[in-house]
Enzyme design. Sequence first.
Site, mmCIF file in Angstrom:
data_model
loop_
_atom_site.group_PDB
_atom_site.id
_atom_site.type_symbol
_atom_site.label_atom_id
_atom_site.label_comp_id
_atom_site.label_asym_id
_atom_site.label_seq_id
_atom_site.Cartn_x
_atom_site.Cartn_y
_atom_site.Cartn_z
ATOM 1 N N ASP A 96 -0.719 -11.045 2.092
ATOM 2 C CA ASP A 96 0.320 -10.675 1.120
ATOM 3 C C ASP A 96 0.744 -9.213 1.282
ATOM 4 O O ASP A 96 1.782 -8.795 0.784
ATOM 5 C CB ASP A 96 -0.131 -10.973 -0.329
ATOM 6 C CG ASP A 96 -1.449 -10.333 -0.705
ATOM 7 O OD1 ASP A 96 -2.364 -10.312 0.144
ATOM 8 O OD2 ASP A 96 -1.581 -9.856 -1.848
ATOM 9 N N HIS A 97 -0.053 -8.420 2.009
ATOM 10 C CA HIS A 97 0.290 -7.010 2.275
ATOM 11 C C HIS A 97 0.829 -6.821 3.692
ATOM 12 O O HIS A 97 1.625 -5.937 3.941
ATOM 13 C CB HIS A 97 -0.953 -6.123 2.087
ATOM 14 C CG HIS A 97 -1.490 -6.199 0.704
ATOM 15 N ND1 HIS A 97 -1.300 -5.202 -0.223
ATOM 16 C CD2 HIS A 97 -2.178 -7.180 0.070
ATOM 17 C CE1 HIS A 97 -1.852 -5.580 -1.368
ATOM 18 N NE2 HIS A 97 -2.385 -6.768 -1.223
#
Length: 311
Positions: A96-97
């Site tokens: 997600d990063h």
Amino acid sequence: MVSVAVPGDPRNGLVPMGSMPQVAELEEGLVRILAPNASPMTLDGTNTYLVYGGNRAVYLVDPGPTDAAHFGRIAEAIEARRLEPRGVVLTHHHIDHSESAHRFSREWSVPILAGALEDPGSPAILVEEGDTIDLDGQRLTAMHTPGHTADHLCFMLPSGRALTGDHVLGRGTSVVAYPDGDLERYLRSLLQLESAGPRGMYPGHGPELSEETAADVLDYYISHRMYRISQVLEAFSDVRTSVADAVRGIYGQSIPAGLFFAAELSTRAAIAMLMKRGYLEVAGDDDHYVRAGAGVERLLDELVADRRRPL
Ligand SMILES: [Zn+2]
């Protein structure tokens, strides 16, 4: 009996979920762009940060998911400020990063800077404790904060505020994703950030935390974790307790069914730590444990005393 008290969350009611702006200028040389990937694990969505100085050089911290609208907002913010991309920085490798890191690296011909190099084929730079990126008035100083993941980094800014990735979030608490995550290292990294005394925090998910809230939140994170550890120890007072029983007993109805796996990972992380420190013993197989006597009242003191010792 366990004497560790149930801590209260100092952020309760501060910024309602879903009310964060898509783009926010947080201080000079820092813009936050909220990715449209809200979920129970990513809260309001991933926070992508543009960090830049007077010379217009910009680093993109946690580019987030591959999403056209998100890319458009990043490009717009860069163009509006006439910034020149110099690198993509990751607080840690979770998708997600990091999902779009390679795309930006290729498109801009800039390196990826991270706490672990997993893909030797890409132009990447390993970031270690104390490394700095100077940006003419703005600066990122890396702090290695393992725990959530082994490669996790926080970054101090000259304002005294810290980019905290998933080490400390704007709401809720972080998952210590066992086995890559390590609870003892996580607690020690919380103590390390606490001793750095950040004057505010910019987390990887959720709203920014003010100077007044930052110290309380770090205190809450440490006490919440100690409370969970004491609950795990308590759960294994009976040798018949399995790990799944312990997770159900500790979290009960307080978490959505979809987050049960995360609660189990955090519980496994507590078990690993308590085993290593001699508070728990295996009871037959890797699904059953039993407490070895002592309570956890002295555990935090042990960690504080050990803080400067290498793990
Ligand atoms: Zn995350």
